[in-house]
Design a protein around this motif. Structure first.
Motif, PDB file in Angstrom:
ATOM      1  N   TYR A   1       0.834  -1.204   0.000  1.00  0.00           N
ATOM      2  CA  TYR A   1       0.000   0.000   0.000  1.00  0.00           C
ATOM      3  C   TYR A   1       0.872   1.259   0.000  1.00  0.00           C
ATOM      4  N   LEU A   2       1.873   1.285   0.869  1.00  0.00           N
ATOM      5  CA  LEU A   2       2.738   2.460   0.947  1.00  0.00           C
ATOM      6  C   LEU A   2       3.553   2.644  -0.326  1.00  0.00           C
ATOM      7  N   GLU A   3       4.015   1.555  -0.927  1.00  0.00           N
ATOM      8  CA  GLU A   3       4.742   1.675  -2.187  1.00  0.00           C
ATOM      9  C   GLU A   3       3.836   2.226  -3.293  1.00  0.00           C
ATOM     10  N   LYS A   4       2.586   1.813  -3.312  1.00  0.00           N
ATOM     11  CA  LYS A   4       1.635   2.338  -4.291  1.00  0.00           C
ATOM     12  C   LYS A   4       1.411   3.831  -4.064  1.00  0.00           C
ATOM     13  N   MET A   5       1.305   4.249  -2.794  1.00  0.00           N
ATOM     14  CA  MET A   5       1.132   5.671  -2.489  1.00  0.00           C
ATOM     15  C   MET A   5       2.351   6.476  -2.947  1.00  0.00           C
TER      16      MET A   5
ATOM     17  N   ASP B   1       3.963  10.076  -9.642  1.00  0.00           N
ATOM     18  CA  ASP B   1       3.337  10.262 -10.961  1.00  0.00           C
ATOM     19  C   ASP B   1       2.437  11.502 -11.017  1.00  0.00           C
ATOM     20  N   GLU B   2       1.575  11.680 -10.033  1.00  0.00           N
ATOM     21  CA  GLU B   2       0.573  12.740 -10.099  1.00  0.00           C
ATOM     22  C   GLU B   2       1.039  14.067  -9.508  1.00  0.00           C
ATOM     23  N   LEU B   3       1.858  14.007  -8.451  1.00  0.00           N
ATOM     24  CA  LEU B   3       2.262  15.237  -7.780  1.00  0.00           C
ATOM     25  C   LEU B   3       3.725  15.619  -8.032  1.00  0.00           C
TER      26      LEU B   3
ATOM     27  N   ILE C   1       9.643  10.645  -3.414  1.00  0.00           N
ATOM     28  CA  ILE C   1       9.843  10.337  -1.994  1.00  0.00           C
ATOM     29  C   ILE C   1      11.014   9.383  -1.792  1.00  0.00           C
ATOM     30  N   LYS C   2      11.162   8.456  -2.727  1.00  0.00           N
ATOM     31  CA  LYS C   2      12.267   7.498  -2.610  1.00  0.00           C
ATOM     32  C   LYS C   2      13.588   8.221  -2.829  1.00  0.00           C
ATOM     33  N   LYS C   3      14.620   7.699  -2.203  1.00  0.00           N
ATOM     34  CA  LYS C   3      15.938   8.311  -2.324  1.00  0.00           C
ATOM     35  C   LYS C   3      16.428   8.158  -3.757  1.00  0.00           C
TER      36      LYS C   3
END
Length: 132
Positions: A98-102, A108-110, A114-116
């Motif tokens: 779930y967190l990976e999808k977020m 993609d949208e914003l 977030i990932k390094k």
């Protein structure tokens, strides 16, 4: 001429502390004599002798009998514990997905990464970084 070869007997000597530890593991109910025998490679006769010698509950002349039901009960309890732990691991895996999808949606949208980013150069801490 043949050499006079004798079989060398191998004896193992155990410390008193080790023997008492084995007895305490048995008395606590964590392990049965059979399990201790397999775990430590000690014959059950020796373990029973140590139980009679060091145990506070079992004395010489009193027969120690392990009930099969107790071993099966322990096995059922351990299987239940494994089942509950597998369920917890499954729930954690769902949370991770779930967190990976977020994170992917945020990227993609914003346009928020977030990932390094592994291609970013590390700062040496001496120079000031320029703001974009």
């Amino acid at each position: 001429m043949k050499a006079n070869l004798r079989k060398i007997k191998k004896y193992r000597f155990y410390s008193t502390e080790f023997k008492q530890e084995i007895v305490s593991l048995y008395e606590s109910g964590i392990y049965s004599v059979y399990q201790l025998e397999k775990l430590y490679g000690i014959c059950n006769k020796s373990i029973y002798q140590w139980i009679y010698k060091f145990s506070t509950f079992n004395k010489k002349g009193i027969r120690v009998v392990e009930m099969k039901e107790s071993n099966t009960q322990k096995l059922k309890e351990l299987e239940q514990k494994i089942k509950s732990l597998e369920q917890i691991v499954g729930q954690k895996q769902i949370q991770i997905e779930y967190l990976e999808k977020m994170i992917d949606i945020a990227k993609d949208e914003l346009n928020i990464d977030i990932k390094k980013n592994s291609s970013t150069l590390q700062s040496n801490g001496l120079e000031r970084t320029k703001k974009k």
